[in-house]
Design a protein around this motif. Structure first.
Motif, PDB file in Angstrom:
ATOM      1  N   MET A  41       2.665   8.146   1.010  1.00  0.00           N
ATOM      2  CA  MET A  41       2.074   6.965   1.632  1.00  0.00           C
ATOM      3  C   MET A  41       2.601   6.699   3.036  1.00  0.00           C
ATOM      4  O   MET A  41       1.956   5.987   3.817  1.00  0.00           O
ATOM      5  CB  MET A  41       2.290   5.737   0.756  1.00  0.00           C
ATOM      6  CG  MET A  41       3.721   5.326   0.545  1.00  0.00           C
ATOM      7  SD  MET A  41       3.793   3.858  -0.539  1.00  0.00           S
ATOM      8  CE  MET A  41       5.570   3.680  -0.752  1.00  0.00           C
ATOM      9  N   LYS A 203      -1.909   6.749   0.551  1.00  0.00           N
ATOM     10  CA  LYS A 203      -1.357   6.040  -0.602  1.00  0.00           C
ATOM     11  C   LYS A 203      -2.227   6.236  -1.836  1.00  0.00           C
ATOM     12  O   LYS A 203      -3.455   6.164  -1.753  1.00  0.00           O
ATOM     13  CB  LYS A 203      -1.246   4.545  -0.288  1.00  0.00           C
ATOM     14  CG  LYS A 203      -0.575   3.733  -1.385  1.00  0.00           C
ATOM     15  CD  LYS A 203      -0.399   2.281  -0.961  1.00  0.00           C
ATOM     16  CE  LYS A 203       0.324   1.476  -2.030  1.00  0.00           C
ATOM     17  NZ  LYS A 203       0.540   0.078  -1.611  1.00  0.00           N
ATOM     18  N   VAL A 205      -3.627   4.616  -4.817  1.00  0.00           N
ATOM     19  CA  VAL A 205      -3.810   3.225  -5.247  1.00  0.00           C
ATOM     20  C   VAL A 205      -4.184   3.123  -6.717  1.00  0.00           C
ATOM     21  O   VAL A 205      -4.007   2.078  -7.345  1.00  0.00           O
ATOM     22  CB  VAL A 205      -4.869   2.513  -4.369  1.00  0.00           C
ATOM     23  CG1 VAL A 205      -4.366   2.395  -2.947  1.00  0.00           C
ATOM     24  CG2 VAL A 205      -6.213   3.222  -4.414  1.00  0.00           C
ATOM     25  N   GLU A 206      -4.703   4.218  -7.272  1.00  0.00           N
ATOM     26  CA  GLU A 206      -5.017   4.220  -8.704  1.00  0.00           C
ATOM     27  C   GLU A 206      -5.054   5.649  -9.216  1.00  0.00           C
ATOM     28  O   GLU A 206      -5.476   6.572  -8.507  1.00  0.00           O
ATOM     29  CB  GLU A 206      -6.377   3.557  -8.979  1.00  0.00           C
ATOM     30  CG  GLU A 206      -6.693   3.447 -10.477  1.00  0.00           C
ATOM     31  CD  GLU A 206      -8.075   2.889 -10.749  1.00  0.00           C
ATOM     32  OE1 GLU A 206      -8.295   2.399 -11.869  1.00  0.00           O
ATOM     33  OE2 GLU A 206      -8.942   2.965  -9.849  1.00  0.00           O
ATOM     34  N   GLU A 219      -5.952   6.146  -0.489  1.00  0.00           N
ATOM     35  CA  GLU A 219      -6.301   5.297   0.652  1.00  0.00           C
ATOM     36  C   GLU A 219      -5.540   5.751   1.879  1.00  0.00           C
ATOM     37  O   GLU A 219      -4.301   5.828   1.856  1.00  0.00           O
ATOM     38  CB  GLU A 219      -5.971   3.841   0.360  1.00  0.00           C
ATOM     39  CG  GLU A 219      -6.346   2.883   1.485  1.00  0.00           C
ATOM     40  CD  GLU A 219      -6.110   1.437   1.104  1.00  0.00           C
ATOM     41  OE1 GLU A 219      -6.956   0.885   0.378  1.00  0.00           O
ATOM     42  OE2 GLU A 219      -5.063   0.888   1.518  1.00  0.00           O
ATOM     43  N   THR A 221      -3.715   5.119   4.967  1.00  0.00           N
ATOM     44  CA  THR A 221      -3.038   3.883   5.358  1.00  0.00           C
ATOM     45  C   THR A 221      -3.305   3.506   6.810  1.00  0.00           C
ATOM     46  O   THR A 221      -2.971   2.394   7.229  1.00  0.00           O
ATOM     47  CB  THR A 221      -1.518   4.001   5.132  1.00  0.00           C
ATOM     48  OG1 THR A 221      -1.003   5.082   5.921  1.00  0.00           O
ATOM     49  CG2 THR A 221      -1.203   4.254   3.670  1.00  0.00           C
ATOM     50  N   GLN A 226     -11.042   5.142   1.593  1.00  0.00           N
ATOM     51  CA  GLN A 226     -10.660   5.587   0.258  1.00  0.00           C
ATOM     52  C   GLN A 226     -11.460   6.818  -0.161  1.00  0.00           C
ATOM     53  O   GLN A 226     -12.635   6.949   0.170  1.00  0.00           O
ATOM     54  CB  GLN A 226     -10.855   4.472  -0.775  1.00  0.00           C
ATOM     55  CG  GLN A 226      -9.880   3.329  -0.619  1.00  0.00           C
ATOM     56  CD  GLN A 226      -9.849   2.414  -1.823  1.00  0.00           C
ATOM     57  OE1 GLN A 226     -10.681   2.510  -2.735  1.00  0.00           O
ATOM     58  NE2 GLN A 226      -8.866   1.511  -1.870  1.00  0.00           N
ATOM     59  N   VAL A 249       0.000   1.881 -10.928  1.00  0.00           N
ATOM     60  CA  VAL A 249      -0.991   2.860 -10.465  1.00  0.00           C
ATOM     61  C   VAL A 249      -1.651   3.550 -11.658  1.00  0.00           C
ATOM     62  O   VAL A 249      -2.877   3.643 -11.739  1.00  0.00           O
ATOM     63  CB  VAL A 249      -0.340   3.899  -9.524  1.00  0.00           C
ATOM     64  CG1 VAL A 249      -1.347   4.988  -9.141  1.00  0.00           C
ATOM     65  CG2 VAL A 249       0.192   3.212  -8.269  1.00  0.00           C
TER      66      VAL A 249
END
Length: 534
Positions: A41, A203, A205-206, A219, A221, A226, A249
């Motif tokens: 990230m 990053k 995110v999920e 994502e 940054t 996304q 996450v």
């Protein structure tokens, strides 16, 4: 519901985290034939892996906690790693002054045993126990390159000169230095050369299971854009964020915990003139190192303090600065004061939570846990920089049931980029570089060799004069080197260059660093290989 991904678009392994464990695992996996994507990230080595004490060491004090397996593995690894990266790692001799008031930290297993058997010792570390520890240190790892322990008189010697008169006796033993941030970057580069995809400023995110695959939402940054990628297995090498990755996450319950421990360091003006390190033992039972650093400085550390939140940026507090100055001043004849400090740094170690009473006592060993309730998830808890390669091998052993065609271990004899020469040949490589490029100063040539090894010649190319290297940013940093760092080593911002890819921030002015940042911002679209490929 999204349609199932085409198998050609699915990576074998997706690694979360661009520290030493994540990059080490990505390199190992790519070399075994797996398709790999790694997402970080921030910048590579932007957290724990750039904030170490810069040592490949067995951990002499871990013997007092009966961490024999960890110490042996780390001792064996020292020489394996030296051979693989003789440009960014080299042997060091450590001077351990002895005095009769040396004490254990309260509650260590060794102190408990001695307090029971020899209560009259009152918590002191006897000389015979130090000798025993050093004997084990010399023999457990099967040394072939590093010299063993010797006794040392400090009378009228360079090693004794900066110390107080009461320290007249010492032991000298071997460990190794490593350029920690460069270690991470070179592992990432080697992984990329074997086909791995390395994504910085990206990053996760999920991460959710979709049948036999993981769907990972990323994502950017910088742009906020996304995207989604799919993988057969997921590795959580999030370091201080490993727990957050599991819970927030991946949305998975896990009984394993991580203990965040802040380690702070100070860098001072050069405190002594020889090239050996000091191992100092404090009245509180803790230890610190004083290490020659970047030619003109001394590195002192580290502290151990619990740190509650990984999102809270660690800093070396005024109290920690005072503690390190006072600790070192117990040994050095000339007191170390806040006025001597030129820089501080602090990092958070993500140790496996073993329930230890103090941060110092918490284990430095690593724990790997596989969640196989669907597509596999490997969580990495703890670890130390010295054992990163073995951790990566252990991670691949844990994942091997999910990849039946996985090739065998290979990293033990494989040099990192620029490290294709033998231990002890640095001086002749520096001399050869200066002969080929007469405009290089001794400092400049040595810095390039210590950073890039044999690839220093690739950076300098056909330059006949310093002007041929383009803009001079100060402190021997030139445009050609910065372009290399942007094109090949994922550098995007000035801090990436002056505090992680190098430590030239110690020598550059704020104005020079700002000018470098502006230049990199202007040059980025044309010169950042990762962005050009997007």
């Amino acid at each position: 519901m999204e349609s199932a991904p085409h198998h050609a678009d699915v990576r074998d392994l997706f690694v979360i985290g661009g520290g030493i464990n994540g990059c080490g695992i990505a390199r190992d996996a790519a070399g075994r034939g797996l398709s790999v994507t790694l997402a970080e990230m921030n910048d590579l080595a932007s957290a724990t892996s750039s904030a170490s004490t810069k040592l490949f060491h067995g951990g002499l004090r871990y013997l007092e906690f009966f961490e024999f397996r960890l110490v042996r593995e780390a001792l064996v690894e020292r020489e394996t790693l030296l051979r693989a990266m003789p440009h960014i790692s080299w042997p060091l001799r450590f001077v351990l002054p002895w005095h009769k008031d040396m004490r254990f930290e309260s509650g260590t297993p060794t102190s408990k045993v001695l307090e029971t058997l020899m209560p009259w010792m009152k918590g002191r570390r006897p000389a015979w126990l130090i000798r025993l520890g050093l004997f084990l240190y010399d023999t457990m790892g099967g040394r072939k390159i590093l010299p063993g322990t010797t006794r040392l008189s400090l009378d009228a010697t360079p090693e004794g000169a900066p110390l107080k008169q009461k320290f007249r006796r010492a032991y000298e033993y071997s460990d190794c230095w490593v350029e920690d941030s460069r270690l991470v970057v070179l592992n990432a580069r080697d992984a990329a050369q074997m086909g791995a995809e390395i994504l910085t400023r990206t990053k996760v995110v999920e991460a959710r299971r979709e049948g036999e695959f993981w769907a990972i939402t990323l994502e950017d940054t910088v742009s906020g854009q996304q995207t989604t990628k799919h993988a057969r297995a997921l590795v959580n090498a999030g370091g201080p964020w490993v727990g957050k990755v599991i819970q927030e996450v991946a949305s998975i319950d896990c009984t394993e915990g991580v203990r965040l421990v802040r380690g702070s360091h100070i860098v001072t003006r050069k405190l002594y003139d020889h090239d050996k390190c000091y191992f100092f033992q404090g009245k509180d039972g803790r230890i610190i190192f004083a290490i020659p650093y970047e030619t003109d400085f001394t590195l002192i550390g580290t502290t151990d303090a619990d740190h509650s939140d990984p999102s809270e940026k660690p800093v070396c507090t005024p109290e920690e600065q005072a503690y390190l100055c006072d600790f070192a001043s117990e040994y050095f004849e000339r007191p170390v004061t806040r006025d001597d400090i030129v820089w501080t740094y602090s990092g958070v170690r993500p140790l496996h939570d073993d329930g230890a009473k103090s941060a110092t006592a918490a284990t430095r060993d690593y724990v790997l846990k596989v969640d196989d309730q669907g597509a596999p998830l490997l969580n990495v808890f703890g670890g130390k920089i010295t054992t990163y390669r073995r951790l990566a091998e252990s991670a691949m052993e844990q994942l091997s049931p999910f990849f039946p065609a996985l090739m065998g271990a290979w990293t033990a004899g494989a040099p990192l980029p620029g490290g294709d020469f033998k231990v002890g040949e640095v001086e002749q490589i520096v001399a050869g570089l200066r002969a080929s490029y007469p405009f290089l100063s001794e400092f400049w040539a040595r810095r390039l060799v210590r950073g890039y090894g044999t690839e220093a010649r690739d950076i300098l190319g056909d330059a006949a004069t310093a002007d041929d290297l383009g803009r001079d940013f100060g402190a021997t940093l030139t445009e050609r080197e910065v372009r290399w760092l942007m094109d090949k080593e994922y550098a995007r911002e000035a801090d990436d260059v002056v505090w992680r890819r190098s430590k030239l921030g110690l020598r550059m002015t704020d104005g020079e660093v700002a000018a470098l940042g502006e230049w990199m911002n202007d040059a980025r679209p044309a010169n950042n290989a990762a962005e050009a490929a997007e």
